[in-house]
Design an enzyme around this catalytic site. Structure first.
Site, PDB file in Angstrom:
ATOM      1  N   ASN A 218       0.848  -1.193   0.000  1.00  0.00           N
ATOM      2  CA  ASN A 218       0.000   0.000   0.000  1.00  0.00           C
ATOM      3  C   ASN A 218       0.883   1.243   0.000  1.00  0.00           C
ATOM      4  O   ASN A 218       2.107   1.146  -0.056  1.00  0.00           O
ATOM      5  CB  ASN A 218      -0.949  -0.011   1.202  1.00  0.00           C
ATOM      6  CG  ASN A 218      -0.181  -0.065   2.508  1.00  0.00           C
ATOM      7  OD1 ASN A 218       0.596   0.828   2.828  1.00  0.00           O
ATOM      8  ND2 ASN A 218      -0.378  -1.140   3.268  1.00  0.00           N
ATOM      9  N   ASP A 289      -4.336  -5.812   5.095  1.00  0.00           N
ATOM     10  CA  ASP A 289      -5.392  -6.596   5.733  1.00  0.00           C
ATOM     11  C   ASP A 289      -5.375  -8.049   5.279  1.00  0.00           C
ATOM     12  O   ASP A 289      -5.784  -8.932   6.014  1.00  0.00           O
ATOM     13  CB  ASP A 289      -6.763  -5.973   5.425  1.00  0.00           C
ATOM     14  CG  ASP A 289      -6.943  -4.658   6.175  1.00  0.00           C
ATOM     15  OD1 ASP A 289      -6.560  -4.611   7.360  1.00  0.00           O
ATOM     16  OD2 ASP A 289      -7.445  -3.681   5.583  1.00  0.00           O
ATOM     17  N   ASP A 317      -4.243  -9.354  13.210  1.00  0.00           N
ATOM     18  CA  ASP A 317      -4.268  -7.943  13.608  1.00  0.00           C
ATOM     19  C   ASP A 317      -3.225  -7.749  14.707  1.00  0.00           C
ATOM     20  O   ASP A 317      -3.393  -8.201  15.841  1.00  0.00           O
ATOM     21  CB  ASP A 317      -5.671  -7.565  14.092  1.00  0.00           C
ATOM     22  CG  ASP A 317      -5.794  -6.066  14.245  1.00  0.00           C
ATOM     23  OD1 ASP A 317      -4.908  -5.451  14.874  1.00  0.00           O
ATOM     24  OD2 ASP A 317      -6.766  -5.499  13.726  1.00  0.00           O
TER      25      ASP A 317
HETATM   26  N1  CTP Z   1      -3.336  -2.921  12.392  1.00  0.00           N
HETATM   27  C1  CTP Z   1      -2.556  -3.985  12.771  1.00  0.00           C
HETATM   28  N2  CTP Z   1      -2.639  -5.168  12.111  1.00  0.00           N
HETATM   29  C2  CTP Z   1      -3.493  -5.333  11.100  1.00  0.00           C
HETATM   30  C3  CTP Z   1      -4.311  -4.254  10.682  1.00  0.00           C
HETATM   31  C4  CTP Z   1      -4.198  -3.059  11.354  1.00  0.00           C
HETATM   32  O1  CTP Z   1      -1.782  -3.850  13.717  1.00  0.00           O
HETATM   33  N3  CTP Z   1      -3.549  -6.482  10.475  1.00  0.00           N
HETATM   34  C5  CTP Z   1      -3.249  -1.671  13.137  1.00  0.00           C
HETATM   35  C6  CTP Z   1      -2.662  -0.509  12.402  1.00  0.00           C
HETATM   36  O2  CTP Z   1      -1.271  -0.447  12.611  1.00  0.00           O
HETATM   37  C7  CTP Z   1      -3.384   0.650  13.043  1.00  0.00           C
HETATM   38  C8  CTP Z   1      -4.725   0.082  13.398  1.00  0.00           C
HETATM   39  O3  CTP Z   1      -4.555  -1.311  13.452  1.00  0.00           O
HETATM   40  O4  CTP Z   1      -2.781   1.042  14.250  1.00  0.00           O
HETATM   41  C9  CTP Z   1      -5.851   0.403  12.475  1.00  0.00           C
HETATM   42  O5  CTP Z   1      -5.514   0.160  11.148  1.00  0.00           O
HETATM   43  P1  CTP Z   1      -6.552   0.425   9.992  1.00  0.00           P
HETATM   44  O6  CTP Z   1      -5.947   0.024   8.705  1.00  0.00           O
HETATM   45  O7  CTP Z   1      -7.099   1.800  10.123  1.00  0.00           O
HETATM   46  O8  CTP Z   1      -7.706  -0.531  10.432  1.00  0.00           O
HETATM   47  P2  CTP Z   1      -8.142  -1.951  10.006  1.00  0.00           P
HETATM   48  O9  CTP Z   1      -8.107  -2.815  11.206  1.00  0.00           O
HETATM   49  O10 CTP Z   1      -7.365  -2.416   8.841  1.00  0.00           O
HETATM   50  O11 CTP Z   1      -9.658  -1.688   9.659  1.00  0.00           O
HETATM   51  P3  CTP Z   1     -10.350  -1.226   8.298  1.00  0.00           P
HETATM   52  O12 CTP Z   1      -9.435  -1.615   7.179  1.00  0.00           O
HETATM   53  O13 CTP Z   1     -11.616  -1.957   8.319  1.00  0.00           O
HETATM   54  O14 CTP Z   1     -10.552   0.251   8.429  1.00  0.00           O
END
Ligand code: CTP
Length: 409
Positions: A218, A289, A317
Site C-alpha cells: 500500500n 489486511d 491484527d
Molecule cells: N493494524 C494492525 N494489524 C493489522 C491491521 C491493522 O496492527 N492487520 C493496526 C494498524 O497499525 C493501526 C490500526 O490497526 O494502528 C488500524 O488500522 P486500519 O488500517 O485503520 O484498520 P483496520 O483494522 O485495517 O480496519 P479497516 O481496514 O476496516 O478500516
C-alpha cells in the site's frame, strides 16, 4: 563542572548587541566541548561586536543573520532553525530582544525565530543597571517567566559588578561557564521524561508476496511512524522501530528491525515484547489486511487460461494481539485509524474492538500518504483532542509529549 545532558543536543544561540557579545564566542566553544551542537544567529547590532567569521569558525556552522536571505530560507529559515534546536539561548539578551519576545513582536530573524519556536528559551541578559531595573524591562522579564510549557523563559544572570559603561550594579552578563551550566540543567530538566521507558513502534506498509517477484502493498510512506520513533527517542525512550519496506533513514538513537509481510511484523513485535518489558507500543504501520494464500515458490507465468486467481486470507491484527497480550502487554498501547469517512465513529469502534488505550485517527481522504503534513484527532477512553494540520514531525512530538505526560501522571 558537569554537563551530563548536553551531549548530542542542539543549541540555537541568539547573540544580541552589547559589549558582552564577545563572551558568546567562549560560550560556543564550551557548548561544543561538552558535546553539544551550536548554531548561531547574530542580530544586526550583535554583528557590531563580534564577527560572523569567528562565530562560523567556532560553531562549525554558517551564521544566520537575515530574515530575508533567499539561500538561508531554502537552507534553514526561522521555522527550520527553531525546529532544529533542542534549546534556544539568547546571550547577550538585550532589553530590545526581551521586549520583542515578551510582546510577540517579530521584525527580524532573531525575533521571528523566538516567536516561532516551541522550545524552551534561556535568557542571559546584559545591559546597563538602570535599564535592567527599569519597570518596563522588569515587566517584560516577568512576562517571559510567566509563559508555560515549551515557551517558558528561563533566566541566568545578570550578575552584579562593574560594567563596561563604568557603572556598578546588576546588568553584567553571566559568565559563559555559568550559562553553560544553566543550559545543561534546562536540557536535563524534563527533556528526557521517557528515560528508562521502552517503546516499540511499527511503521510503513507491509509487503505481501504473491510469488518471488510480485506482491501486494500500500501507499504508506512510513514518515509518521518514523517521526514518532524519533520523537520518543528524543524524550529518552529506548525505541525499537519495526518497519516495513520504506525509503527512510533510521532516526538517531532508534533500533530498526526490518520486516516485509504482516506475519513477520507480528513476529518481530512479539520478539520485542518477550525480550524485555515494553512500556509504550505505537502501532502506526499500514498493515495489509490480507495476504495471498499459498505464495507461489516460482514466478507465476502468463498462461493461456488467463490471469491467475489470487485467494486472499486475512492477516493477523497486530494491534489487537498486542493489546491482548496479557502479562507482556505494554502499559500504553496506541493505534492508528486511517479513515476516509466518519472518523470519530470508526476510530472509537477500533479503540474498543482492538482493545488499545489510545487511537490516533487520521483522515486519509486528503493528501496524507507520502506527504509531510497530517491532521489527526487523538481519541482516548476519556475524550478526544483534534490537532490542526501540521507537519508529521510536529504531530509526532505532540504525541510523544502526551505519552510522557501520561506516564508522569
Ligand atoms: N493494524 C494492525 N494489524 C493489522 C491491521 C491493522 O496492527 N492487520 C493496526 C494498524 O497499525 C493501526 C490500526 O490497526 O494502528 C488500524 O488500522 P486500519 O488500517 O485503520 O484498520 P483496520 O483494522 O485495517 O480496519 P479497516 O481496514 O476496516 O478500516
Amino acid at each position: 563542572m558537569t554537563t551530563a545532558h548536553l551531549s548530542g543536543r542542539r543549541v540555537l544561540l541568539i547573540i544580541g548587541g552589547g559589549i558582552a557579545a564577545y563572551k558568546a564566542l567562549e560560550l560556543v566553544r564550551l557548548i561544543r566541548k561538552a558535546g553539544g551542537e551550536v548554531m548561531t544567529l547574530l542580530t544586526k547590532s550583535g554583528a557590531e561586536f563580534v564577527t560572523p567569521m569567528s562565530l562560523a569558525a567556532l560553531s562549525g556552522h554558517p551564521v544566520r543573520q537575515d530574515l530575508f536571505m533567499p539561500e538561508d530560507e531554502t537552507a534553514m529559515g526561522h521555522i527550520e532553525l527553531s525546529r532544529w534546536a533542542d534549546l534556544v539561548v539568547v546571550a547577550p539578551a538585550t532589553a530590545g530582544l526581551i521586549a520583542k519576545a515578551a510582546n510577540g513582536m517579530a521584525d527580524d530573524l532573531a525575533s521571528t525565530t523566538l516567536l516561532a519556536t516551541d522550545k524552551k528559551t534561556l535568557w542571559a541578559p546584559a545591559m546597563n543597571v538602570r535599564m535592567w531595573e527599569h519597570p518596563a524591562v522588569q515587566a517584560n522579564v516577568a512576562t517571559l517567566k510567566s509563559f508555560t510549557g515549551f515557551h517558558q523563559g528561563a533566566f541566568v544572570g545578570p550578575d552584579e559588578g562593574e560594567m563596561a559603561c563604568g557603572e556598578y550594579g546588576f546588568g553584567r552578563m553571566a559568565e559563559p561557564a555559568v550559562i553553560l551550566q544553566a543550559i545543561d540543567r534546562l536540557i536535563g530538566a524534563g527533556s528526557r521524561p521517557l528515560a528508562g521507558r521502552r517503546a516499540v513502534v511499527t511503521a510503513g506498509p507491509t509487503f505481501e508476496p504473491i510469488d518471488p517477484v510480485r506482491g501486494l502493498t500500500n501507499r504508506s510512506s512510513g514518515k509518521q511512524g518514523y517521526a514518532i520513533a524519533a520523537a520518543l527517542a528524543d524524550l529518552g525512550a529506548e525505541v525499537v522501530l519495526v518497519s516495513g519496506p520504506v525509503f527512510l533513514n533510521t532516526p538517531q538513537g532508534v533500533r530498526r528491525v526490518e520486516v516485509e509481510a504482516a506475519t513477520e511484523m507480528k513476529a518481530a513485535v512479539e520478539t520485542e515484547l518477550n525480550a524485555a518489558p515494553v512500556d509504550i507500543a505505537v502501532m502506526s504501520a499500514a498493515v495489509a489486511d490480507w495476504r495471498v494464500d499459498g505464495v507461489a515458490t516460482g514466478k507465476i507465468k502468463k498462461a493461456p487460461g488467463g490471469p491467475p486467481a489470487l485467494h486472499l486470507i486475512e492477516n493477523p491484527d497486530i494491534l489487537a494481539s498486542v493489546s491482548k497480550s496479557g502479562s507482556v502487554r505494554p502499559k500504553l498501547v496506541v493505534g492508528f485509524a486511517a479513515e476516509t469517512s466518519d472518523l470519530e465513529d470508526n476510530a472509537r469502534a477500533k479503540l474498543s474492538r482492538k482493545g488499545c488505550d489510545w487511537i490516533v485517527g487520521n483522515d486519509v481522504s486528503d493528501d496524507v500518504f507520502g506527504s509531510d503534513g497530517n491532521a489527526v484527532t487523538l481519541f482516548t477512553r476519556q475524550g478526544s483532542e483534534t490537532w490542526e494540520r501540521q507537519s508529521k514531525t510536529d504531530v509526532a512530538r505532540k504525541l510523544a509529549q502526551r505519552i510522557a505526560d501520561h506516564f508522569k501522571a
